[in-house]
Design a protein around this motif. Structure first.
Motif, short mmCIF file in Angstrom:
data_model
loop_
_atom_site.label_atom_id
_atom_site.label_comp_id
_atom_site.label_asym_id
_atom_site.label_seq_id
_atom_site.Cartn_x
_atom_site.Cartn_y
_atom_site.Cartn_z
N THR A 61 0.83 -1.21 0.00
CA THR A 61 0.00 0.00 0.00
C THR A 61 0.86 1.26 0.00
OG1 THR A 61 -1.84 -1.08 1.13
CG2 THR A 61 -1.72 1.32 1.30
N ILE A 62 1.88 1.26 0.86
CA ILE A 62 2.73 2.43 1.03
C ILE A 62 3.73 2.60 -0.10
CG2 ILE A 62 4.46 3.52 2.53
CD1 ILE A 62 3.06 2.01 4.88
N PHE A 63 4.37 1.49 -0.49
CA PHE A 63 5.49 1.57 -1.42
C PHE A 63 5.15 1.24 -2.87
CE2 PHE A 63 7.35 0.75 2.76
CZ PHE A 63 8.34 1.72 2.82
N ILE A 64 3.98 0.62 -3.10
CA ILE A 64 3.64 0.24 -4.47
C ILE A 64 2.38 0.96 -4.96
CG2 ILE A 64 3.10 -1.66 -6.04
CD1 ILE A 64 5.90 -1.80 -4.85
N ALA A 65 1.26 0.77 -4.27
CA ALA A 65 -0.03 1.26 -4.77
C ALA A 65 -0.06 2.79 -4.93
CB ALA A 65 -1.15 0.80 -3.84
N ALA A 66 0.28 3.50 -3.85
CA ALA A 66 0.19 4.98 -3.90
C ALA A 66 1.21 5.59 -4.87
CB ALA A 66 0.35 5.55 -2.49
N PRO A 67 2.50 5.23 -4.81
CA PRO A 67 3.44 5.78 -5.79
C PRO A 67 3.07 5.41 -7.23
CG PRO A 67 4.65 4.86 -3.93
CD PRO A 67 3.20 4.43 -3.78
N LEU A 68 2.54 4.21 -7.44
CA LEU A 68 2.15 3.80 -8.79
C LEU A 68 0.98 4.64 -9.29
CD1 LEU A 68 2.37 1.91 -11.21
CD2 LEU A 68 0.91 0.28 -10.00
N TYR A 69 0.03 4.92 -8.42
CA TYR A 69 -1.10 5.77 -8.82
C TYR A 69 -0.60 7.15 -9.24
CZ TYR A 69 -5.15 8.82 -8.48
OH TYR A 69 -6.12 9.77 -8.75
N SER A 70 0.34 7.70 -8.46
CA SER A 70 0.91 8.99 -8.82
C SER A 70 1.59 8.91 -10.19
CB SER A 70 1.92 9.43 -7.76
OG SER A 70 2.52 10.67 -8.11
N HIS A 71 2.31 7.83 -10.41
CA HIS A 71 3.00 7.62 -11.68
C HIS A 71 2.03 7.58 -12.84
CE1 HIS A 71 6.41 5.17 -13.83
NE2 HIS A 71 6.03 6.23 -14.50
N LEU A 72 0.89 6.94 -12.65
CA LEU A 72 -0.10 6.79 -13.71
C LEU A 72 -0.78 8.10 -14.07
CD1 LEU A 72 -1.81 3.44 -12.57
CD2 LEU A 72 -0.28 3.76 -14.53
N ARG A 73 -0.86 9.04 -13.12
CA ARG A 73 -1.62 10.27 -13.36
C ARG A 73 -0.76 11.51 -13.59
NH1 ARG A 73 -7.35 11.24 -11.01
NH2 ARG A 73 -7.33 12.15 -13.08
N GLU A 74 0.49 11.47 -13.21
CA GLU A 74 1.34 12.66 -13.39
C GLU A 74 1.47 13.07 -14.84
OE1 GLU A 74 5.18 12.20 -11.55
OE2 GLU A 74 4.27 11.30 -9.79
N GLY A 75 1.39 12.10 -15.75
CA GLY A 75 1.56 12.39 -17.17
C GLY A 75 0.36 13.03 -17.83
N GLU A 76 -0.78 13.12 -17.11
CA GLU A 76 -1.96 13.77 -17.69
C GLU A 76 -1.68 15.25 -17.93
OE1 GLU A 76 -5.40 13.01 -15.33
OE2 GLU A 76 -5.07 10.84 -15.28
N ALA A 77 -2.22 15.75 -19.02
CA ALA A 77 -1.90 17.10 -19.47
C ALA A 77 -2.13 18.17 -18.39
CB ALA A 77 -2.72 17.44 -20.71
#
Length: 323
Positions: free
Chosen positions: A294-310
């Motif tokens: 939850t701490i090291f995979i899910a949350a950072p991955l979610y950030s990774h998936l959305r940071e690239g949005e315009a």
């Protein structure tokens, strides 16, 4: 304890911060390595040690023994069936469980008598039973179906609740990470996979999902309209949310692990209760792995998936320029 509380307060207020999102590549590498080991080690060891409920076979239980040596059982089985590969387990302080490949009725009776004679107990103290391979295959199929249905429903409900597929995707990837590592540890260490263990797997997936939802709720709160912020980026607010919920996640895990560890100790050593041991072992491993993911995979991955949005890239560029 007060220092830990102060540490938690500092994380919540932003006075201190651990850069989880910024170090996500390191966490990804660790996760990939752990998953790879979880797959390779069981294969190298010869596969999973499935319980009799899955593979089918004959089972004998001897009660009231004075000498609980497992070798006695092995010798007693080999005296009747030299080619058998008995799996012997101590049950409590005066019980023995022996599992073999499925034997004929005649051979089963001969093994039962041989065990009674070897341990010096009455014939009635040795119970025998068998589970057919078809029944074992049916149990395996239902276990896999239950797992797939759980994951599918979790994905749909997460997407509806958070109104974004990317949160659901990040959560499901973390769930699969938990499942593979927990199952991999079972296989690598040779623990027996039983229906009780499968129940434990499904339970820890629910626990991991619960922990992820709590953290994601805070992320959703912190990132609401963050694209209009001139002081912080989407990634920074996600990281802030992880820090705010970090101590809570640790405390919840510790509170959950302690009673499970007690059940594991009592079930494995004092009572010899296989079902208690199997469920508690899966829970013990899964709760720890679930908190980590939850701490090291899910949350950072979610950030990774959305940071690239315009909209978030444009907002982040403004924040960086202003700094």
């Amino acid at each position: 304890m007060s220092k830990f509380s102060d540490f938690g307060n500092d994380l919540y207020t932003g006075k201190r911060s651990i850069n989880f999102v910024g170090r996500r590549k390191v966490f990804y590498i660790i996760a990939v390595a752990m998953v790879a080991l979880a797959v390779i080690l069981p294969i190298a060891r010869g596969g999973f040690n499935f319980g009799i409920e899955f593979r089918g076979g004959s089972e004998f239980r001897v009660t009231g023994v004075a000498d609980s040596s497992q070798q006695i059982a092995v010798d007693a089985v080999h005296a009747v069936e030299p080619e058998a590969n008995p799996l012997v387990t101590n049950v409590g302080t005066d019980g023995i469980r022996i599992q073999t490949e499925q034997l004929t009725d005649v051979k089963s009776e001969e093994v039962r008598v041989s065990l009674a004679k070897a341990y010096g107990v009455e014939s009635g103290a040795v119970a025998s039973s068998f589970i057919g391979a078809n029944w074992g295959a049916d149990v395996t199929g239902k276990a896999l179906n239950g797992l797939l249905v759980f994951i599918a429903l979790a994905a749909v409900l997460m997407a509806l609740y958070f109104r974004t597929l990317k949160m659901s995707l990040a959560a499901i990837i973390a769930l699969l990470h938990d499942l593979v590592i927990t199952a991999g540890l079972y296989g690598a260490l040779g623990f027996e996979v039983t229906p009780a263990a499968v129940i434990g797997f499904l339970t820890i997936l629910g626990y991991s999902l619960y922990d992820t939802v709590v953290v994601f709720d805070k992320i959703r709160e912190n990132t609401f309209e963050v694209e209009f912020s001139e002081t912080s980026t989407f990634a920074e607010q996600v990281n802030y949310a992880i820090n705010q919920t970090l101590v809570r996640s640790i405390n919840t895990s510790v509170v959950a692990v302690l009673p499970v560890a007690s059940i594991l100790f009592i079930g494995a050593t004092l009572l010899g209760a296989g079902t208690l041991r199997d469920i508690a072992l899966a829970l013990f491993i899964g709760i720890i792995v679930g908190t980590y993911s939850t701490i090291f995979i899910a949350a950072p991955l979610y950030s990774h998936l959305r940071e690239g949005e315009a909209k978030y890239k444009k907002a982040a560029a403004k924040v960086v320029a202003a700094k």
